[in-house]
Design a protein around this motif. Sequence first.
Motif, mmCIF file in Angstrom:
data_model
loop_
_atom_site.group_PDB
_atom_site.id
_atom_site.type_symbol
_atom_site.label_atom_id
_atom_site.label_comp_id
_atom_site.label_asym_id
_atom_site.label_seq_id
_atom_site.Cartn_x
_atom_site.Cartn_y
_atom_site.Cartn_z
ATOM 1 N N GLN A 106 0.805 -1.218 0.000
ATOM 2 C CA GLN A 106 0.000 0.000 0.000
ATOM 3 C C GLN A 106 0.838 1.267 0.000
ATOM 4 O O GLN A 106 0.367 2.323 -0.396
ATOM 5 C CB GLN A 106 -0.902 0.028 1.244
ATOM 6 N N ASN A 107 2.072 1.175 0.506
ATOM 7 C CA ASN A 107 2.858 2.392 0.702
ATOM 8 C C ASN A 107 4.186 2.275 -0.048
ATOM 9 O O ASN A 107 4.918 1.300 0.108
ATOM 10 C CB ASN A 107 3.115 2.601 2.198
ATOM 11 N N ILE A 108 4.486 3.295 -0.835
ATOM 12 C CA ILE A 108 5.699 3.270 -1.673
ATOM 13 C C ILE A 108 6.966 3.142 -0.833
ATOM 14 O O ILE A 108 7.986 2.647 -1.298
ATOM 15 C CB ILE A 108 5.723 4.521 -2.586
ATOM 16 N N ARG A 109 6.892 3.526 0.446
ATOM 17 C CA ARG A 109 8.055 3.392 1.337
ATOM 18 C C ARG A 109 8.391 1.924 1.609
ATOM 19 O O ARG A 109 9.460 1.614 2.114
ATOM 20 C CB ARG A 109 7.771 4.082 2.675
ATOM 21 N N ASP A 110 7.453 1.047 1.290
ATOM 22 C CA ASP A 110 7.657 -0.368 1.587
ATOM 23 C C ASP A 110 8.059 -1.192 0.369
ATOM 24 O O ASP A 110 8.115 -2.421 0.438
ATOM 25 C CB ASP A 110 6.394 -0.951 2.233
ATOM 26 N N VAL A 111 8.344 -0.516 -0.753
ATOM 27 C CA VAL A 111 8.811 -1.265 -1.923
ATOM 28 C C VAL A 111 10.183 -0.802 -2.397
ATOM 29 O O VAL A 111 10.681 -1.256 -3.425
ATOM 30 C CB VAL A 111 7.794 -1.211 -3.100
ATOM 31 N N ILE A 112 10.801 0.111 -1.663
ATOM 32 C CA ILE A 112 12.194 0.510 -1.911
ATOM 33 C C ILE A 112 12.941 0.186 -0.613
ATOM 34 O O ILE A 112 12.393 0.376 0.471
ATOM 35 C CB ILE A 112 12.287 2.000 -2.308
ATOM 36 N N PRO A 113 14.174 -0.342 -0.716
ATOM 37 C CA PRO A 113 14.816 -0.807 0.526
ATOM 38 C C PRO A 113 14.918 0.269 1.602
ATOM 39 O O PRO A 113 14.516 0.034 2.745
ATOM 40 C CB PRO A 113 16.202 -1.254 0.043
ATOM 41 N N PHE A 114 15.456 1.433 1.242
ATOM 42 C CA PHE A 114 15.680 2.471 2.249
ATOM 43 C C PHE A 114 15.080 3.787 1.766
ATOM 44 O O PHE A 114 15.756 4.565 1.091
ATOM 45 C CB PHE A 114 17.185 2.586 2.540
ATOM 46 N N PRO A 115 13.803 4.019 2.065
ATOM 47 C CA PRO A 115 13.091 5.152 1.488
ATOM 48 C C PRO A 115 13.613 6.509 1.945
ATOM 49 O O PRO A 115 13.993 6.671 3.095
ATOM 50 C CB PRO A 115 11.642 4.946 1.965
ATOM 51 N N ARG A 116 13.643 7.441 1.012
ATOM 52 C CA ARG A 116 13.933 8.850 1.292
ATOM 53 C C ARG A 116 12.686 9.657 1.047
ATOM 54 O O ARG A 116 12.185 9.709 -0.081
ATOM 55 C CB ARG A 116 15.065 9.360 0.379
ATOM 56 N N THR A 117 12.186 10.277 2.120
ATOM 57 C CA THR A 117 10.987 11.111 2.042
ATOM 58 C C THR A 117 11.249 12.332 2.918
ATOM 59 O O THR A 117 12.246 12.358 3.643
ATOM 60 C CB THR A 117 9.754 10.334 2.551
ATOM 61 N N PRO A 118 10.364 13.348 2.857
ATOM 62 C CA PRO A 118 10.629 14.522 3.683
ATOM 63 C C PRO A 118 10.905 14.123 5.142
ATOM 64 O O PRO A 118 10.145 13.354 5.724
ATOM 65 C CB PRO A 118 9.334 15.327 3.561
ATOM 66 N N LYS A 119 11.999 14.625 5.662
ATOM 67 C CA LYS A 119 12.432 14.387 7.052
ATOM 68 C C LYS A 119 12.873 12.949 7.345
ATOM 69 O O LYS A 119 13.005 12.549 8.493
ATOM 70 C CB LYS A 119 11.324 14.774 8.057
ATOM 71 N N THR A 120 13.071 12.150 6.304
ATOM 72 C CA THR A 120 13.519 10.764 6.524
ATOM 73 C C THR A 120 14.640 10.397 5.569
ATOM 74 O O THR A 120 14.432 10.358 4.350
ATOM 75 C CB THR A 120 12.366 9.760 6.293
ATOM 76 N N ALA A 121 15.818 10.140 6.125
ATOM 77 C CA ALA A 121 16.929 9.626 5.313
ATOM 78 C C ALA A 121 17.764 8.687 6.172
ATOM 79 O O ALA A 121 18.979 8.718 6.153
ATOM 80 C CB ALA A 121 17.777 10.765 4.774
ATOM 81 N N GLU A 122 17.074 7.864 6.948
ATOM 82 C CA GLU A 122 17.749 6.915 7.841
ATOM 83 C C GLU A 122 18.301 5.740 7.035
ATOM 84 O O GLU A 122 17.792 5.448 5.966
ATOM 85 C CB GLU A 122 16.723 6.419 8.871
ATOM 86 N N PHE A 123 19.294 5.127 7.547
ATOM 87 C CA PHE A 123 19.966 3.947 6.970
ATOM 88 C C PHE A 123 20.741 4.293 5.698
ATOM 89 O O PHE A 123 20.157 4.614 4.671
ATOM 90 C CB PHE A 123 18.983 2.799 6.678
#
Length: 467
Positions: free
Chosen positions: A450-467
């Motif tokens: 359901q969420n694009i953050r769950d189909v890329i290994p290490f998602p980059r989105t506003p305020k998120t660049a962990e790992f």
Amino acid sequence: METIKRTKVIDILQSEAYDTIVNVKGWVRTHRDSKAVHFIAINDGSTIKNVQVVADTDRFNADLFKQITTGACLSVNGKLTKSPGAGQASEIQATEIEVLGTCPSDYPMQKKGQTFEYMRQHAHLRLRTNTFGAVFRIRHNMAIAIHKYFHEHGFFYFHTPIITASDCEGAGEMFQVTTKNLYDLKKDENGKIDYSDDFFGKMTSLTVSGQLEGELAATALGSIYSFGPTFRAENSNTPRHLAEFWMIEPEVAFIDLNGLMDLEEDFIKYCIRWALDNCKDDLEFLNKMIDKSLLERLNSVVAEDFVRLPYTEGIRILEEAVNNGHKFEFPVSWGMDLASEHERYLVEHHFKKPVIMTDYPKEIKAFYMKLNEDGKTVQGTDVLFPQIGEIIGGSVREEDYNKLQEQIEVRDIPMKDMWWYLDTRKFGSCPHGGFGLGFERLILFVTGMQNIRDVIPFPRTPKTAEF
Ligand code: ATP
Ligand code: MN
């Protein structure tokens, strides 16, 4: 422990070399015991399936069994045997077990049924779960399918730059690339930053699309595609947008609007068929655990013709829906950009299959799209998918130098650094077109996630660049 060449679980499960001694290495999924024997399910990532290791209780020491916890990493030697149990063809009767890495009880992936939100916070370990194993095996397979499709159809894989000085797609959305000291920025008399002493001597950014360079290649090599990382600094916190994503961008000389739509449909069906043929176990798992209508949806997209719908006709359908009492949040009128509610109405409610929308008002599309004879619409094509919305954006490109120049001026696009792009229209211009497919949107569709953050290994989105 005796050294035996490792066999991957995927090969063990297909092997009929019963009674031979094999070695398997992997992570413990489950460990349960009856009095006489222990059953240990091991997964090594080569397949969603586990191999069952059967270990006699009195053969091994009790401390060893205590170390075999969920998540621990083992190396097991044992006899491959035909399994008496249902569900698997073969299992391993352990002769030797070595614990390569213990896994204490605070292992974050230990509990079943964690939320995807929780998993994202542990993206470094979520890869070890069944769901993410399935997603990333499928992601790999889709990349292979893409290269295979284009190679088989005579397209050349062309590498467009990642650092670019062109900002034609909207300057506000780009990540800047600089080596300047941000604490001590030199500015000119108008207060503008002076880039002359920056690394490239001018303002540069991460690419939002390789299309313009792709056009240079298509007007030389005929048919090309790029497949690489793409960056957009748009502050869209949606389940469909990433700041860093991968885009596939074919560009073809001598293609017209119908040819382009044929390519879009054929290509996307090929990829989905590839998944159905090559990712059976993973898809069946996702169909069971994530989305019960996944396989049905994939099969129906492959089987059906996509609807080809001019924008004007789409607006007419939406207006009719409004007249029949359907409530949209945003009003419908010719000239507007479709909101996701409108796209979903057409795809999921009205047609119930993928829609390729064409011939948009020129004002809502990019400067390079070919103007139709009506002078009002352009030959853009967006492919709209159930659940996803826009999966492809493409167009026939304007090949006429003067018309292109006019659109650039009307839009006030700073083209001084883009002389090379206009040269394609000046020297031996040719009809051509292409499209961009968001890789992660395709993976969303194919996996049912359901969420694009769950189909890329290490998602980059506003305020998120962990790992
Ligand atoms: P949208 O309207 O969904 O924001 P767009 O019209 O800005 O997309 P295009 O510039 O046409 O997108 O890019 C081509 C394709 O790239 C899109 O059809 C989509 O599949 C994908 N895409 C665009 N932006 C993103 C993003 N931020 N994250 C993931 N994929 C994207
Ligand atoms: Mn688009």
